[in-house]
Design a protein around this motif. Structure first.
Motif, PDB file in Angstrom:
ATOM      1  N   GLU A   1       0.824  -1.202   0.000  1.00 54.35           N
ATOM      2  CA  GLU A   1       0.000   0.000   0.000  1.00 54.35           C
ATOM      3  C   GLU A   1       0.861   1.255   0.000  1.00 54.35           C
ATOM      4  O   GLU A   1       1.904   1.296   0.655  1.00 54.35           O
ATOM      5  N   ILE A   2       0.385   2.256  -0.730  1.00 56.45           N
ATOM      6  CA  ILE A   2       0.965   3.593  -0.689  1.00 56.45           C
ATOM      7  C   ILE A   2      -0.113   4.485  -0.090  1.00 56.45           C
ATOM      8  O   ILE A   2      -1.206   4.608  -0.643  1.00 56.45           O
ATOM      9  N   GLN A   3       0.168   5.074   1.069  1.00 55.87           N
ATOM     10  CA  GLN A   3      -0.789   5.962   1.714  1.00 55.87           C
ATOM     11  C   GLN A   3      -0.434   7.395   1.361  1.00 55.87           C
ATOM     12  O   GLN A   3       0.732   7.794   1.430  1.00 55.87           O
ATOM     13  N   VAL A   4      -1.454   8.167   0.943  1.00 58.43           N
ATOM     14  CA  VAL A   4      -1.236   9.551   0.562  1.00 58.43           C
ATOM     15  C   VAL A   4      -2.145  10.448   1.401  1.00 58.43           C
ATOM     16  O   VAL A   4      -3.361  10.265   1.413  1.00 58.43           O
ATOM     17  N   LYS A   5      -1.524  11.392   2.130  1.00 62.87           N
ATOM     18  CA  LYS A   5      -2.270  12.367   2.922  1.00 62.87           C
ATOM     19  C   LYS A   5      -2.185  13.720   2.240  1.00 62.87           C
ATOM     20  O   LYS A   5      -1.126  14.120   1.767  1.00 62.87           O
ATOM     21  N   PHE A   6      -3.313  14.428   2.205  1.00 62.21           N
ATOM     22  CA  PHE A   6      -3.362  15.761   1.606  1.00 62.21           C
ATOM     23  C   PHE A   6      -3.901  16.730   2.640  1.00 62.21           C
ATOM     24  O   PHE A   6      -4.985  16.536   3.194  1.00 62.21           O
ATOM     25  N   ASN A   7      -3.144  17.799   2.913  1.00 63.73           N
ATOM     26  CA  ASN A   7      -3.552  18.847   3.850  1.00 63.73           C
ATOM     27  C   ASN A   7      -4.047  20.032   3.023  1.00 63.73           C
ATOM     28  O   ASN A   7      -3.278  20.679   2.318  1.00 63.73           O
ATOM     29  N   SER A   8      -5.337  20.323   3.144  1.00 66.21           N
ATOM     30  CA  SER A   8      -5.951  21.363   2.308  1.00 66.21           C
ATOM     31  C   SER A   8      -5.868  22.768   2.898  1.00 66.21           C
ATOM     32  O   SER A   8      -6.456  23.698   2.336  1.00 66.21           O
ATOM     33  N   ALA A   9      -5.127  22.937   3.995  1.00 66.62           N
ATOM     34  CA  ALA A   9      -4.996  24.270   4.595  1.00 66.62           C
ATOM     35  C   ALA A   9      -4.421  25.253   3.583  1.00 66.62           C
ATOM     36  O   ALA A   9      -3.414  24.974   2.934  1.00 66.62           O
ATOM     37  N   ASN A  10      -5.074  26.390   3.422  1.00 65.49           N
ATOM     38  CA  ASN A  10      -4.639  27.456   2.504  1.00 65.49           C
ATOM     39  C   ASN A  10      -4.558  27.000   1.048  1.00 65.49           C
ATOM     40  O   ASN A  10      -3.730  27.474   0.284  1.00 65.49           O
ATOM     41  N   LYS A  11      -5.428  26.065   0.666  1.00 62.63           N
ATOM     42  CA  LYS A  11      -5.428  25.542  -0.705  1.00 62.63           C
ATOM     43  C   LYS A  11      -6.831  25.582  -1.310  1.00 62.63           C
ATOM     44  O   LYS A  11      -7.346  24.570  -1.760  1.00 62.63           O
ATOM     45  N   PRO A  12      -7.509  26.734  -1.329  1.00 61.66           N
ATOM     46  CA  PRO A  12      -8.869  26.757  -1.883  1.00 61.66           C
ATOM     47  C   PRO A  12      -8.859  26.520  -3.394  1.00 61.66           C
ATOM     48  O   PRO A  12      -7.881  26.820  -4.078  1.00 61.66           O
ATOM     49  N   GLY A  13      -9.938  25.942  -3.876  1.00 61.60           N
ATOM     50  CA  GLY A  13     -10.089  25.706  -5.309  1.00 61.60           C
ATOM     51  C   GLY A  13      -9.770  24.271  -5.686  1.00 61.60           C
ATOM     52  O   GLY A  13      -9.539  23.406  -4.841  1.00 61.60           O
ATOM     53  N   VAL A  14      -9.748  24.015  -6.974  1.00 59.94           N
ATOM     54  CA  VAL A  14      -9.468  22.677  -7.482  1.00 59.94           C
ATOM     55  C   VAL A  14      -7.984  22.379  -7.318  1.00 59.94           C
ATOM     56  O   VAL A  14      -7.134  23.179  -7.703  1.00 59.94           O
ATOM     57  N   GLN A  15      -7.683  21.227  -6.732  1.00 59.25           N
ATOM     58  CA  GLN A  15      -6.299  20.816  -6.483  1.00 59.25           C
ATOM     59  C   GLN A  15      -6.030  19.490  -7.186  1.00 59.25           C
ATOM     60  O   GLN A  15      -6.831  18.557  -7.089  1.00 59.25           O
ATOM     61  N   ASN A  16      -4.930  19.414  -7.906  1.00 57.72           N
ATOM     62  CA  ASN A  16      -4.461  18.191  -8.558  1.00 57.72           C
ATOM     63  C   ASN A  16      -3.024  17.976  -8.117  1.00 57.72           C
ATOM     64  O   ASN A  16      -2.161  18.807  -8.397  1.00 57.72           O
ATOM     65  N   LYS A  17      -2.765  16.863  -7.451  1.00 61.99           N
ATOM     66  CA  LYS A  17      -1.422  16.578  -6.939  1.00 61.99           C
ATOM     67  C   LYS A  17      -0.947  15.233  -7.474  1.00 61.99           C
ATOM     68  O   LYS A  17      -1.745  14.316  -7.683  1.00 61.99           O
ATOM     69  N   THR A  18       0.360  15.126  -7.665  1.00 63.78           N
ATOM     70  CA  THR A  18       0.972  13.915  -8.202  1.00 63.78           C
ATOM     71  C   THR A  18       1.964  13.349  -7.200  1.00 63.78           C
ATOM     72  O   THR A  18       2.725  14.090  -6.592  1.00 63.78           O
ATOM     73  N   VAL A  19       1.956  12.021  -7.068  1.00 65.72           N
ATOM     74  CA  VAL A  19       2.946  11.317  -6.263  1.00 65.72           C
ATOM     75  C   VAL A  19       3.765  10.470  -7.231  1.00 65.72           C
ATOM     76  O   VAL A  19       3.204   9.673  -7.987  1.00 65.72           O
ATOM     77  N   SER A  20       5.080  10.672  -7.233  1.00 64.73           N
ATOM     78  CA  SER A  20       5.980   9.911  -8.102  1.00 64.73           C
ATOM     79  C   SER A  20       6.679   8.851  -7.272  1.00 64.73           C
ATOM     80  O   SER A  20       7.337   9.169  -6.277  1.00 64.73           O
ATOM     81  N   ILE A  21       6.553   7.601  -7.713  1.00 67.59           N
ATOM     82  CA  ILE A  21       7.148   6.475  -7.004  1.00 67.59           C
ATOM     83  C   ILE A  21       8.309   5.952  -7.833  1.00 67.59           C
ATOM     84  O   ILE A  21       8.142   5.610  -9.007  1.00 67.59           O
ATOM     85  N   THR A  22       9.492   5.909  -7.228  1.00 63.28           N
ATOM     86  CA  THR A  22      10.669   5.377  -7.896  1.00 63.28           C
ATOM     87  C   THR A  22      10.937   3.989  -7.337  1.00 63.28           C
ATOM     88  O   THR A  22      11.068   3.823  -6.123  1.00 63.28           O
ATOM     89  N   ALA A  23      10.988   3.001  -8.241  1.00 59.58           N
ATOM     90  CA  ALA A  23      11.170   1.613  -7.817  1.00 59.58           C
ATOM     91  C   ALA A  23      12.000   0.867  -8.859  1.00 59.58           C
ATOM     92  O   ALA A  23      12.315   1.401  -9.920  1.00 59.58           O
ATOM     93  N   ASN A  24      12.321  -0.378  -8.569  1.00 60.87           N
ATOM     94  CA  ASN A  24      13.106  -1.202  -9.487  1.00 60.87           C
ATOM     95  C   ASN A  24      12.203  -1.864 -10.535  1.00 60.87           C
ATOM     96  O   ASN A  24      12.381  -3.018 -10.892  1.00 60.87           O
ATOM     97  N   THR A  25      11.243  -1.105 -11.033  1.00 59.60           N
ATOM     98  CA  THR A  25      10.309  -1.571 -12.044  1.00 59.60           C
ATOM     99  C   THR A  25      10.687  -0.986 -13.401  1.00 59.60           C
ATOM    100  O   THR A  25      11.606  -0.195 -13.501  1.00 59.60           O
TER     101      THR A  25
END
Length: 184
Positions: A134-158
């Motif tokens: 599992e990859i757990q992703v937490k997003f803190n919306s403090a001071n982030k009004p509006g539409v938000q799009n965030k990316t998590v990049s995972i580096t692995a031996n794939t």
């Protein structure tokens, strides 16, 4: 020479905007626009375009991390998640579940987010073939009004070495009613 200076200046401003993009979705759009302009400038020069393609390949698949033979492989149940509408200040989280469908142990070297407001956590030990993680992703919306799009990049031996997950939400300013999925 002048073209190289323009590309360098655009790259510099693009990097600067990326660092400050946490605060405004509009800045993220500007970064994408600048990256497109850099690509257009480079495409006018075939030698520059081939150098860029070569560098991009080296960066995205470093020789030392590129798996050989029977490589591990991510298979995510989902690669994107929409939190819906949330209230500014909410901290929400989502768990991305995956299975190693390859034939070798999967080792995650790092997981990084496009913004400091998004924090991923990942298994530190190898995931055996056929096993899940599992990859757990937490997003803190403090001071982030509006539409938000965030990316998590995972580096692995794939192959490829970088896998991207995305989260999005519509952050309603405090005082406005949010409608969406139940938050944890």
């Amino acid at each position: 020479m002048m073209k190289r200076m323009k590309i360098g200046v655009l790259a510099f401003f693009s990097a600067g905007l990326m660092l400050t993009s946490c605060n405004n979705a509009a800045l993220e759009e500007k970064v994408a626009d600048l990256e497109q302009r850099v690509a257009e400038l480079e495409s006018n020069n075939p030698a520059s375009a081939s150098k860029t393609a070569s560098l991009t390949k080296q960066i995205s698949q470093p020789e030392n991390n590129a798996p050989q033979g029977d490589a591990p492989a991510f298979e995510f149940e989902e690669s994107s998640y929409d939190f819906g509408s949330i209230t500014e200040g909410d901290v929400v989280e989502h768990v991305f579940k995956f299975t190693n469908t390859g034939e070798a142990p999967l080792v995650i070297q790092s997981a990084s987010a496009s913004c400091g407001c998004t924090v991923p956590s990942y298994p530190r030990e190898p995931v055996a073939p056929g096993e899940s993680g599992e990859i757990q992703v937490k997003f803190n919306s403090a001071n982030k009004p509006g539409v938000q799009n965030k990316t998590v990049s995972i580096t692995a031996n794939t192959n490829p070495t970088i896998t991207r997950l995305t989260i999005k939400s519509n952050v309603m300013p405090k005082g406005e009613q949010a409608a969406g999925p139940v938050r944890k």
